[in-house]
Design an enzyme around this catalytic site. Structure first.
Site, PDB file in Angstrom:
ATOM      1  N   CYS A 258       0.943  -1.197  -0.044  1.00  0.00           N
ATOM      2  CA  CYS A 258       0.020  -0.045   0.219  1.00  0.00           C
ATOM      3  C   CYS A 258       0.937   1.273  -0.046  1.00  0.00           C
ATOM      4  O   CYS A 258       0.598   2.140  -1.102  1.00  0.00           O
ATOM      5  CB  CYS A 258      -1.084   0.007   1.199  1.00  0.00           C
ATOM      6  N   HIS A 306      -2.508   1.417   6.931  1.00  0.00           N
ATOM      7  CA  HIS A 306      -2.948   1.510   5.406  1.00  0.00           C
ATOM      8  C   HIS A 306      -3.116   2.678   4.993  1.00  0.00           C
ATOM      9  O   HIS A 306      -3.482   3.663   5.404  1.00  0.00           O
ATOM     10  CB  HIS A 306      -4.278   0.537   5.374  1.00  0.00           C
ATOM     11  N   HIS A 318      -5.941   2.005  -4.322  1.00  0.00           N
ATOM     12  CA  HIS A 318      -5.012   1.277  -3.265  1.00  0.00           C
ATOM     13  C   HIS A 318      -4.677   0.168  -3.661  1.00  0.00           C
ATOM     14  O   HIS A 318      -5.155  -0.616  -4.295  1.00  0.00           O
ATOM     15  CB  HIS A 318      -5.645   1.500  -1.921  1.00  0.00           C
TER      16      HIS A 318
END
Length: 343
Positions: A258, A306, A318
């Protein structure tokens, strides 16, 4: 007579002993592992547990990324110290050789008293001029000796610092190994859980991670303008990464985690971001969720584990998790943590 009769075993005691023996054997079989049955889980429970394991894996991944950066810095610092120590050692050896040559010459000529040398000289004037020169050379020699001593002390300091850097590098490498093991263990546990699902159930689970693409032949645009030309370039890069696999620790161009995706996207726009989620959140100006603009970094979970790149309309691009390629997703599918505007 009755007092001497042999006691008759209680009719239950034999059965009880046998029952206990069988129970003990069964228990032993269970705890040895071959007879242990894990509780039945519904597909929803499997998904929930796998999601949690993947989240823990991502937390460990970000710690791994940070530890890797620190390990790389420690290794670079150690290499620089070793290079400097090698250069200093070469200079020290050259200075020592020069002093050795002077000392050898002094040994060969220094046995005679200066008055005797003057008496034996065929050119007293030249001798006296040479003696003055020798005195100046002696001064320079003393300075050279002092310089060598200083170099020795500096080299010892460099070597001691290098030893400390070596210990620091070893500690960083051990930390890196721990985080690597944690990532692999959690991903393996998640995959083991998901193996319980049928092919259709697994497809449904992974279906939520199906990548979305920009319209063919058109440049990607949101309904909300990007925060600037650099943000637009970062978004274009992220669109180009759609469908590429998630690989923990990867920063592109063929795979990403990520924070690796957001770092690569902004790098394409000429902006250098830190490597991890918990450092990227401080790489720009914090913005509230109500003021998001395309190009902003959006963060999730309480541990800031994240990150995605906001593209407008409540959506982001993402890299979700192993097995789920880079995709477009709503920003409300995970617990909100904050947002940052980089440029």
């Amino acid at each position: 007579m009755a007092a001497h009769r042999k006691p008759t075993p209680h009719p239950v005691s034999g059965r009880t002993a046998l029952t206990l023996a069988l129970a003990g054997a069964a228990a032993a079989t269970v705890f040895e592992g071959s007879g242990y049955a894990e509780p039945h889980l519904t597909p929803a429970q499997v998904k929930a547990r796998a999601d949690r394991l993947y989240q823990e894996a991502e937390e460990a991944t970000e710690k791994y990324n940070g530890a890797k950066e620190e390990t790389d810095r420690a290794r670079a610092a150690l290499d620089a110290l070793r290079d400097e120590a090698a250069r200093r050692t070469a200079r020290l050896n050259a200075a020592r050789n020069a002093l050795g040559s002077v000392a050898t010459a002094q040994y060969r000529t220094g046995g005679l008293d200066p008055a005797v040398q003057l008496a034996l000289s065929t050119d007293p004037g030249a001798y006296l001029r040479g003696a003055a020169l020798a005195e100046r050379v002696g001064d320079r020699q003393a300075a050279a000796v002092g310089a060598v001593q200083g170099q020795l002390a500096e080299l010892a300091r460099l070597r001691a610092e290098a030893a400390g850097r070596q210990r620091d590098l070893a500690a960083r490498q051990a930390e890196l190994g721990r985080h690597r093991a944690a990532v692999r263990a959690r991903i393996a546990a998640a995959e083991k859980l998901l193996a319980r699902l049928t092919a259709a159930q697994r497809a449904a689970y992974d279906g939520s991670a199906t990548p979305s693409a920009a319209p063919s032949g058109t440049a990607p645009r949101g309904t909300v303008p990007a925060a600037g030309p650099r943000a637009a370039q970062a978004i274009a890069y992220a669109y180009g990464a759609l469908g590429k696999p998630y690989v923990w620790g990867a920063t592109g161009p063929s795979a990403f985690d990520c924070s690796g995706l957001t770092q690569a996207a902004w790098r394409s726009a000429g902006v250098s971001l830190p490597r991890t989620t918990y450092t990227q959140i401080d790489a720009g100006r914090r913005v509230p969720r109500s003021a998001l603009a395309p190009g902003d970094l959006v963060f999730f979970y309480s541990g800031i584990s994240h990150v995605g790149l906001y593209i407008g309309d409540g959506k982001m691009i993402h890299a979700p998790r192993p097995g789920a390629p880079v995709r477009i997703a709503p920003i409300d599918e995970m617990p909100w943590a904050g947002a940052t505007r980089v440029a």
